[in-house]
Design an enzyme around this catalytic site. Structure first.
Site, PDB file in Angstrom:
ATOM      1  N   ASP A 126       0.809  -1.229   0.000  1.00 15.50           N
ATOM      2  CA  ASP A 126       0.000   0.000   0.000  1.00 15.50           C
ATOM      3  C   ASP A 126       0.838   1.272   0.000  1.00 15.50           C
ATOM      4  O   ASP A 126       0.447   2.294   0.570  1.00 15.50           O
ATOM      5  CB  ASP A 126      -0.974   0.015   1.197  1.00 15.50           C
ATOM      6  N   LYS A 181       1.820   2.207  -5.075  1.00 14.84           N
ATOM      7  CA  LYS A 181       2.390   1.675  -6.324  1.00 14.84           C
ATOM      8  C   LYS A 181       1.460   1.974  -7.493  1.00 14.84           C
ATOM      9  O   LYS A 181       1.905   2.287  -8.587  1.00 14.84           O
ATOM     10  CB  LYS A 181       2.590   0.153  -6.203  1.00 14.84           C
ATOM     11  N   ASN A 234      -5.304 -10.193  -3.674  1.00 12.33           N
ATOM     12  CA  ASN A 234      -4.955  -9.628  -2.363  1.00 12.33           C
ATOM     13  C   ASN A 234      -4.435  -8.200  -2.539  1.00 12.33           C
ATOM     14  O   ASN A 234      -4.430  -7.416  -1.603  1.00 12.33           O
ATOM     15  CB  ASN A 234      -3.909 -10.508  -1.627  1.00 12.33           C
ATOM     16  N   GLY A 284      -4.506  -4.326  -3.846  1.00 13.16           N
ATOM     17  CA  GLY A 284      -5.516  -3.289  -4.093  1.00 13.16           C
ATOM     18  C   GLY A 284      -4.764  -2.025  -4.435  1.00 13.16           C
ATOM     19  O   GLY A 284      -4.148  -1.423  -3.566  1.00 13.16           O
ATOM     20  N   HIS A 285      -4.742  -1.675  -5.715  1.00 15.82           N
ATOM     21  CA  HIS A 285      -3.934  -0.541  -6.186  1.00 15.82           C
ATOM     22  C   HIS A 285      -4.850   0.591  -6.627  1.00 15.82           C
ATOM     23  O   HIS A 285      -5.569   0.462  -7.614  1.00 15.82           O
ATOM     24  CB  HIS A 285      -3.033  -0.978  -7.341  1.00 15.82           C
ATOM     25  N   THR A 314      -5.668 -11.457   3.737  1.00 17.29           N
ATOM     26  CA  THR A 314      -6.780 -10.722   3.118  1.00 17.29           C
ATOM     27  C   THR A 314      -7.969 -11.655   2.830  1.00 17.29           C
ATOM     28  O   THR A 314      -8.952 -11.236   2.232  1.00 17.29           O
ATOM     29  CB  THR A 314      -6.341 -10.057   1.796  1.00 17.29           C
ATOM     30  N   GLN A 316       1.986  -6.100  -3.476  1.00 14.46           N
ATOM     31  CA  GLN A 316       2.440  -6.229  -2.088  1.00 14.46           C
ATOM     32  C   GLN A 316       3.707  -5.381  -1.846  1.00 14.46           C
ATOM     33  O   GLN A 316       4.001  -4.489  -2.620  1.00 14.46           O
ATOM     34  CB  GLN A 316       2.661  -7.696  -1.703  1.00 14.46           C
ATOM     35  N   THR A 325      -7.365  -1.260   1.265  1.00 17.90           N
ATOM     36  CA  THR A 325      -8.086  -1.137  -0.009  1.00 17.90           C
ATOM     37  C   THR A 325      -8.936  -2.384  -0.265  1.00 17.90           C
ATOM     38  O   THR A 325     -10.027  -2.295  -0.812  1.00 17.90           O
ATOM     39  CB  THR A 325      -7.055  -0.976  -1.159  1.00 17.90           C
ATOM     40  N   GLY A 351     -10.637  -3.166   4.019  1.00 16.14           N
ATOM     41  CA  GLY A 351     -11.162  -2.063   4.826  1.00 16.14           C
ATOM     42  C   GLY A 351     -10.593  -2.029   6.242  1.00 16.14           C
ATOM     43  O   GLY A 351     -10.960  -1.175   7.044  1.00 16.14           O
ATOM     44  N   PRO A 388      -8.267  -1.160   9.377  1.00 15.62           N
ATOM     45  CA  PRO A 388      -7.375  -0.020   9.630  1.00 15.62           C
ATOM     46  C   PRO A 388      -5.925  -0.458   9.492  1.00 15.62           C
ATOM     47  O   PRO A 388      -5.558  -1.549   9.915  1.00 15.62           O
ATOM     48  CB  PRO A 388      -7.667   0.369  11.085  1.00 15.62           C
ATOM     49  N   ARG A 389      -5.105   0.367   8.840  1.00 16.25           N
ATOM     50  CA  ARG A 389      -3.691   0.029   8.711  1.00 16.25           C
ATOM     51  C   ARG A 389      -2.944   0.538   9.942  1.00 16.25           C
ATOM     52  O   ARG A 389      -3.210   1.644  10.414  1.00 16.25           O
ATOM     53  CB  ARG A 389      -3.097   0.678   7.462  1.00 16.25           C
ATOM     54  N   VAL A 421       2.529  14.072  -3.245  1.00 11.20           N
ATOM     55  CA  VAL A 421       1.967  14.933  -2.191  1.00 11.20           C
ATOM     56  C   VAL A 421       0.438  14.921  -2.193  1.00 11.20           C
ATOM     57  O   VAL A 421      -0.200  15.802  -1.626  1.00 11.20           O
ATOM     58  CB  VAL A 421       2.505  16.380  -2.320  1.00 11.20           C
TER      59      VAL A 421
HETATM   60  P1  GDP Z   1      -0.781   0.374  -3.507  1.00 14.99           P
HETATM   61  O1  GDP Z   1      -1.363  -0.904  -3.041  1.00 14.99           O
HETATM   62  O2  GDP Z   1       0.697   0.457  -3.262  1.00 14.99           O
HETATM   63  O3  GDP Z   1      -1.111   0.726  -4.935  1.00 14.99           O
HETATM   64  O4  GDP Z   1      -1.428   1.527  -2.598  1.00 14.99           O
HETATM   65  P2  GDP Z   1      -2.980   1.655  -2.196  1.00 14.99           P
HETATM   66  O5  GDP Z   1      -3.744   2.151  -3.365  1.00 14.99           O
HETATM   67  O6  GDP Z   1      -3.465   0.431  -1.536  1.00 14.99           O
HETATM   68  O7  GDP Z   1      -2.892   2.748  -1.049  1.00 14.99           O
HETATM   69  C1  GDP Z   1      -2.392   4.035  -1.273  1.00 14.99           C
HETATM   70  C2  GDP Z   1      -3.463   5.062  -0.889  1.00 14.99           C
HETATM   71  O8  GDP Z   1      -2.888   6.333  -0.743  1.00 14.99           O
HETATM   72  C3  GDP Z   1      -4.550   5.209  -1.932  1.00 14.99           C
HETATM   73  O9  GDP Z   1      -5.760   5.483  -1.286  1.00 14.99           O
HETATM   74  C4  GDP Z   1      -4.080   6.416  -2.729  1.00 14.99           C
HETATM   75  O10 GDP Z   1      -5.145   7.109  -3.390  1.00 14.99           O
HETATM   76  C5  GDP Z   1      -3.469   7.260  -1.664  1.00 14.99           C
HETATM   77  N1  GDP Z   1      -2.346   8.122  -2.097  1.00 14.99           N
HETATM   78  C6  GDP Z   1      -1.430   7.851  -3.052  1.00 14.99           C
HETATM   79  N2  GDP Z   1      -0.465   8.813  -3.066  1.00 14.99           N
HETATM   80  C7  GDP Z   1      -0.802   9.684  -2.097  1.00 14.99           C
HETATM   81  C8  GDP Z   1      -0.181  10.880  -1.603  1.00 14.99           C
HETATM   82  O11 GDP Z   1       0.889  11.292  -2.023  1.00 14.99           O
HETATM   83  N3  GDP Z   1      -0.805  11.502  -0.576  1.00 14.99           N
HETATM   84  C9  GDP Z   1      -1.977  11.080  -0.036  1.00 14.99           C
HETATM   85  N4  GDP Z   1      -2.513  11.776   0.955  1.00 14.99           N
HETATM   86  N5  GDP Z   1      -2.586   9.947  -0.487  1.00 14.99           N
HETATM   87  C10 GDP Z   1      -1.993   9.267  -1.490  1.00 14.99           C
HETATM   88  P1  IMO Z   2      -0.860  -4.188  -2.243  1.00 15.17           P
HETATM   89  O1  IMO Z   2      -0.407  -4.742  -3.582  1.00 15.17           O
HETATM   90  C1  IMO Z   2      -0.915  -4.622   2.083  1.00 15.17           C
HETATM   91  C2  IMO Z   2      -0.810  -8.720   3.651  1.00 15.17           C
HETATM   92  C3  IMO Z   2      -2.057  -9.109   4.417  1.00 15.17           C
HETATM   93  C4  IMO Z   2      -1.453 -10.100   5.402  1.00 15.17           C
HETATM   94  C5  IMO Z   2      -0.405 -10.811   4.556  1.00 15.17           C
HETATM   95  C6  IMO Z   2      -0.858 -12.123   3.957  1.00 15.17           C
HETATM   96  O2  IMO Z   2      -2.136  -3.467  -2.294  1.00 15.17           O
HETATM   97  O3  IMO Z   2       0.273  -3.430  -1.616  1.00 15.17           O
HETATM   98  P2  IMO Z   2      -2.451 -12.712   1.939  1.00 15.17           P
HETATM   99  O4  IMO Z   2      -3.885 -12.397   1.722  1.00 15.17           O
HETATM  100  O5  IMO Z   2      -1.543 -12.165   0.882  1.00 15.17           O
HETATM  101  O6  IMO Z   2      -2.188 -14.150   2.204  1.00 15.17           O
HETATM  102  O7  IMO Z   2      -2.102 -11.954   3.307  1.00 15.17           O
HETATM  103  O8  IMO Z   2      -0.062  -9.918   3.520  1.00 15.17           O
HETATM  104  N1  IMO Z   2      -1.042  -8.187   2.278  1.00 15.17           N
HETATM  105  C7  IMO Z   2      -1.032  -6.897   1.957  1.00 15.17           C
HETATM  106  N2  IMO Z   2      -0.895  -5.806   2.733  1.00 15.17           N
HETATM  107  N3  IMO Z   2      -1.041  -4.491   0.748  1.00 15.17           N
HETATM  108  C8  IMO Z   2      -1.147  -5.580  -0.041  1.00 15.17           C
HETATM  109  O9  IMO Z   2      -1.145  -5.521  -1.388  1.00 15.17           O
HETATM  110  C9  IMO Z   2      -1.186  -6.865   0.569  1.00 15.17           C
HETATM  111  N4  IMO Z   2      -1.305  -8.111   0.096  1.00 15.17           N
HETATM  112  C10 IMO Z   2      -1.209  -8.929   1.158  1.00 15.17           C
HETATM  113  O10 IMO Z   2      -2.640  -8.016   5.059  1.00 15.17           O
HETATM  114  O11 IMO Z   2      -0.781  -9.397   6.425  1.00 15.17           O
HETATM  115 MG    MG Z   3      -2.871  -1.623  -1.790  1.00 18.06          MG
END
Ligand code: GDP
Ligand code: IMO
Ligand code: MG
Length: 426
Positions: free
Chosen positions: A13, A16, A38, A40-41, A129, A223, A298, A301, A303-304, A416
């Site tokens: 998260d 990416k 698993n 969520g981008h 997940t 991940q 993502t 739901g 809390p991280r 940002v």
């Molecule tokens: P990923 O799994 O690495 O693609 O990241 P996620 O999408 O799961 O989580 C990143 C979250 O941060 C998403 O809700 C984005 O919309 C949000 N986000 C991305 N870049 C920024 C940033 O620079 N600032 C803030 N405040 N939010 C961001």
């Molecule tokens: P993105 O690509 C954050 C975590 C789960 C758990 C562990 C194992 O959005 O960054 P799994 O379901 O893979 O067997 O769970 O890995 N996990 C992630 N945490 N972002 C992810 O993907 C994750 N994919 C798996 O929360 O701790």
């Molecule tokens: Mg994610």
């Protein structure tokens, strides 16, 4: 040819999705090579906000071919819903998406097996997940998997499914659960397969062709490196190879082609699920990060967990992945903090002394250690509208430079805000 990889430097998260979207504006190919739904981008682009689990984030560029490589495990239900959502935004990917027939398929029994394992481990559970990712990869490596290519032939599929249900239903019975019925699973999967059949075609030739030309290829890691099955905080990790080396097997790109390896790191640290997190904050500052960063999973739901930037972990990620640069994201989330800390290494709980590194131990070792911190002054100013590095507050610039020194890698992108344009390219 220019191949760029985007890899999570922490526990996932890191944003990416946003970085891949940025880079994909000029990409000929974008590809996923590991993980499954698993992931969520999140991406915010001209078509809206998308939280993609399987589709590569180049989808919004009409000139980009999207690939789901053979290292990805595919949940057909998720994929179909995702393609439907994208179609709803006016983008039809049926010509532009290639899904490898070698991809293993998440079957209805995989999340059920996972739930039993998690329950049996009790307090030592991973906190997954719940997508069945561990069991589907376990079946893959133990020759019990069912691949997309198997779904192309009903007789083959029936035979493999029958064998698997014999095994899995015995487990369900032992744990007092209802067995799965062969025909129902067969019908459901064949119906789902029929709706994506046209996109199931091996992308290897396409990738090799692109490597010979001068096209740009963007590889979207899922991940984060600390969730890697070998190098992460096992067993609080995921089931696939997350680090950059995973692309060789997961997509079929030899190491010599990779030019840029971009490590995406948040300006602080988050983690979902269980396992050690040395810089975790369970105080008011942790809450500020969680609220300002909207840190809720993502996919689930949940809390991280939030804490300070851990430079020892990101330095490790840099070494294991060979990061050529860092994209530092969510800098704006730190805007209101008067003091900001950075973890620089660990010592045993209550015993200061020589600093030790993450790679010296394992997840259990890490739980007995605490981080050593350096403290910096916060900038106490909004950065969300800044678009040039020189216009960032001096203290924010100093924070970024300190991270560059600690992880021995240049920061080339600063994010940002969640939108595509809320980005500083250095
Ligand atoms: P990923 O799994 O690495 O693609 O990241 P996620 O999408 O799961 O989580 C990143 C979250 O941060 C998403 O809700 C984005 O919309 C949000 N986000 C991305 N870049 C920024 C940033 O620079 N600032 C803030 N405040 N939010 C961001
Ligand atoms: P993105 O690509 C954050 C975590 C789960 C758990 C562990 C194992 O959005 O960054 P799994 O379901 O893979 O067997 O769970 O890995 N996990 C992630 N945490 N972002 C992810 O993907 C994750 N994919 C798996 O929360 O701790
Ligand atoms: Mg994610």
């Amino acid at each position: 040819m220019s191949v760029s990889m985007v890899i999570g430097a922490q526990w996932g998260d890191e944003a990416k999705g946003k970085v891949v979207d940025l880079l994909s504006q000029t990409a000929r190919l974008t590809a996923r090579f590991n993980g499954g739904d698993n992931a969520g981008h999140t991406v915010i682009n001209d078509y809206g906000t998308f939280k993609l689990r399987l589709t590569p984030n180049g989808f919004s560029n009409p000139n980009t071919t999207c690939i789901i490589g053979p290292g990805v495990v595919v949940n057909l239900e998720t994929l179909i819903a995702e393609l439907e959502m994208i179609r709803g935004a006016g983008i039809d990917l049926s010509e532009r998406l290639w899904i490898s027939p070698r991809c293993h398929v998440v079957m209805p029994y995989h999340p059920m097996v996972e739930a039993i394992c998690e329950m049996a481990k009790g307090d030592a559970s991973t906190g997954t997940t719940k997508r069945g990712i561990g069991p589907v990869y376990a079946d893959k490596v133990s020759y019990n998997g069912i691949r997309l290519v198997d779904l192309a032939d009903e007789t083959t599929f029936r035979g493999k499914l029958q064998a698997q249900l014999q095994l899995k239903n015995a487990l369900f019975k032992a744990f007092g659960q209802e067995p799965l019925e062969l025909q129902a699973v067969l019908d459901e999967k064949l119906k789902q397969y029929a709706s994506v059949r046209g996109m199931v075609r091996e992308p290897f030739g396409l990738v090799q062709q692109a490597l010979k030309g001068d096209a740009s290829i963007v590889l979207e890691g899922a991940q984060g490196s600390l969730l890697d099955n070998t190098w992460g905080t096992y067993p609080y990790c995921t089931a696939s190879t997350v680090v950059s080396g995973g692309v060789t097997a997961g997509l079929g790109i030899a190491p010599r082609w990779i030019k840029r390896v971009i490590g995406v790191a948040k300006a602080y640290t988050t983690r979902v699920g269980r396992g050690p997190m040395p810089t975790e904050l369970s105080d008011r500052t942790g809450n500020i990060l969680q609220n300002a960063g909207k840190e809720f999973g993502t996919v689930t739901g949940r809390p991280r967990r939030c804490g300070w930037f851990d430079a020892d972990l990101v330095a490790f990620s840099t070494q294991i992945n060979g990061f050529t640069e860092i994209a530092l994201t969510k800098l704006d989330v730190l805007d209101s903090l008067p003091k900001i800390k950075i973890g620089v290494g660990y010592h045993p709980l209550g015993k200061k002394g020589r600093l030790e590194h993450y790679w010296e131990g394992d997840a259990r070792w890490l739980e007995g250690y605490e981080p050593e911190y350096i403290e910096m002054d916060g900038w106490m100013q909004s950065t969300g509208n800044v678009r040039k590095f020189s216009e960032l507050p001096a203290r924010a610039q100093a924070y970024i430079h300190r991270i560059e020194e600690l992880v021995e890698t240049p920061v080339t992108i600063v994010s940002v805000g969640p939108e595509r344009n809320a980005t500083i390219i250095i």
